[in-house]
Motif scaffolding. Structure first.
Motif: not given
Ligand SMILES: Nc1ncnc2c1ncn2[C@@H]1O[C@H](COP(=O)(O)OP(=O)(O)O)[C@@H](O)[C@H]1O
Ligand SMILES: [Mg+2]
Lengths: 311, 252
Positions: A99, A102-103, A111, A114, A117, A154
């Motif tokens: 993750i 993505l942050e 969340r 995310r 994904r 991403h």
């Protein structure tokens, strides 16, 4: 189709205590959108430097690097990177490692989204059920799979990999090639893969770029004319065998070895494989003493290389 | 789990028994060396003083350590990110660390006359920031470039990279240093307490035991210091488990 990555006339030197160390000199590279470009070359020739230039982590002294038509001057969020060292963060679970990008890229994404994904990708690479594990609990191959998921989470338009499978044993490596092939079939991204494994370059690549010894220039470009849905068996096919021979000869040239190649290109390159050959570097060499920088290849370039250009 | 508690307790009991035996066998009077059986009386008589003394020693040590953590982190970050700063600061730091801290007591006392609490906290701080600064500096400067690049290639800021990667990654080294620092800070606090006239804390209680020739009290203070030191150390260990427990490898 436009070239997603376009590199032209790139020169770069590192400033070291012993003076400037030219690493890239006359690098040309163009990768159409959605294509897979494998880059091979002698060790220390400047391959990792090339990845850093494409990723915008460094700027070249000269020449330009374009990504999606725009000149690269700084890092972009549309890039994903993976290295030989999976560099997973030991204090995060596998899921949270995946993750991470993505942050940065989508700080407001909920969340749940995310996680969904990340799980989708982990599932694709066969890591479903390992979300909660720590990196140290995984084998080397599994860590590298997780690292690939992180590089893709991403949805980058370009995936840059620097010898990602280099530290794995042979069978694990072949498994990962197949995972890579499957990922490409599911996700759309353009790929640059640095490798020192010629079989890997032929199995995964749509084109294989051979770099000369340092300072590296584009010495040779091979279009891999094999079907999309390749299996490992295809490496034992004659067409693949011919390409591997040819690449081996090119590497020998890049290393600047004077001993004559064991095979001459002519009897190894019957029609089909030779059709796809394009060699900008060789073309320039063939242009005579007109200012092309001296590379080791000039002395020993065999017929095979120039012939491809002539077609 | 039982082993984890039983082994140290048994070791402690053995130590106390040997001590008692040694004093008894040599027939030492308590002004040469107190024996464990003399101590309970001291604790009973001076319990109130022990509590206030322990509290004073404790808060000043923790305050000094907290300053050392802040300053050490800052210095470590500067040295970790800038080569020039590292080259410039390192010799200074090593030189400073080499100064025997006892010599700083009068210096501090003259600089900040009468500020006993402040002087004590300063000493705890001065003596303990060095290992923190060095370990954080080394941790940050040896961060493999790939760790930085996974976020840098996404355009993350230096601060984000520090917060998400560099800082957590150096936590194990940081806690290693903190374990050393906490003991040093404790020594620093006691040093000032014992050396200053009109001091406070357990160190002052020790001093009053000395001036009154109350040897059991002196030994009782030493034991109390040891207990407090152990408590502080294990508090850091507990924090380490919470914040850097991931660095512990399962033992095979
Ligand atoms: N930051 C740097 N400073 C100075 N020299 C470097 C630096 N990075 C790499 N080099 C040198 O540049 C050359 C090419 O490096 P690199 O791109 O990592 O090669 P490759 O990945 O092909 O093995 C090597 O000789 C290496 O020692
Ligand atoms: Mg490299």
């Amino acid at each position: 189709m436009t070239d997603l990555i376009a590199i032209s006339g790139v020169r770069h030197a590192y400033r070291t205590k012993a003076g400037p160390l030219p690493v890239l000199d006359g690098l040309e590279l163009s990768v159409p959108e959605g294509r897979f470009c494998a880059v091979v070359g002698p060790s220390g020739c400047g391959k990792s430097t090339l990845t850093r230039l494409i990723a915008g982590l460094m700027k070249p002294d000269q020449g330009e690097v374009r990504l999606e038509g725009r000149r690269v001057t700084s890092p972009r969020r549309t890039v994903g990177m993976a290295f030989q060292n999976p560099v997973l963060l030991e204090w995060r679970s596998i899921l949270d490692n995946v993750i991470l990008p993505l942050e940065i890229v989508a700080p407001r994404m909920p969340r749940a989204e995310r996680v969904a994904r990340a799980e989708e990708l982990l599932d694709m690479v066969g890591l479903a059920g390992f979300e909660g594990k720590r990196p140290s609990e995984l084998s080397g191959g599994m860590r590298q799979r997780a690292s690939l998921c992180r590089a893709l989470v991403h949805r980058p338009s370009v995936l840059i990999m620097d010898e990602p499978f280099g530290a794995l044993d042979n069978f694990t490596r072949e498994d990962l090639w197949q995972t890579m092939r499957d990922l490409r079939a599911r996700e759309r991204f353009t790929c640059v893969l640095i490798t020192h494994d010629l079989r890997e370059s032929v199995f995964l690549g749509d084109q294989v770029v051979v770099l000369s010894g340092r300072p590296a220039r584009t010495q040779y470009v091979l279009d891999v004319d094999l079907p999309e849905d390749r299996t490992i068996d295809i490496l034992y096919d004659r067409r693949a065998g011919d390409m591997l021979h040819l690449l081996r000869d090119q590497i020998r040239i890049a290393q600047g070895r004077d001993d004559p190649p064991a095979h001459t290109g002519s009897d190894l390159l019957p029609g089909s494989a030779a059709q796809g050959l394009t060699t900008p570097g060789a073309a320039r060499d063939a242009g005579g003493p007109g200012g092309a920088p001296d590379g080791p290849a000039r002395k020993t370039a065999p017929d095979g290389a120039t012939r491809g250009a002539a077609r | 789990m039982i082993r984890k508690v039983a082994v140290p307790v048994a070791a402690l009991a053995l130590f106390v028994a040997l001590w008692e035996l040694l004093v008894w066998a040599n027939g030492w009077p308590d002004y040469v060396m107190a024996s464990p059986s003399d101590l309970p009386q001291s604790y009973a008589r001076f319990w109130g003083l022990f509590l206030t003394g322990a509290w004073q020693t404790l808060w000043r040590t923790v305050a000094g350590l907290a300053l050392a953590v802040l300053f050490g982190l800052l210095l470590g970050m500067i040295m970790g990110f800038s080569r020039t700063a590292r080259d410039g600061l390192y010799p200074l730091l090593v030189g400073f660390n080499a100064i025997p801290k006892a010599t700083l007591v009068p210096v501090l006392a003259l600089l900040f006359i009468g500020q006993h609490d402040f002087n004590t906290v300063m000493m705890a701080f001065l003596i303990s920031f060095f290992p923190i600064a060095v370990s954080v500096g080394i941790g940050l400067s040896t961060l493999e470039p790939e760790y930085r690049d996974i976020l840098r290639s996404l355009g993350a800021s230096r601060f984000t990279i520090f917060r998400k990667i560099a800082l957590p990654k150096t936590l194990p080294e940081f806690f290693g240093a903190l374990k050393v620092a906490v003991t040093l800070a404790f020594i620093g606090t006691n040093l000032v307490e014992i050396v200053s006239p009109h001091g406070r804390g357990l160190g002052a209680l020790f001093l009053s035991g000395q001036t009154n020739s109350n040897y059991p009290l002196m030994f009782a203070v030493l034991i109390a210091l040891a207990v407090l030191g152990i408590a502080l150390y294990y508090a850091v260990v507990a924090l380490e488990k919470v914040f850097a427990g991931w660095a512990e490898r399962p033992q095979g």
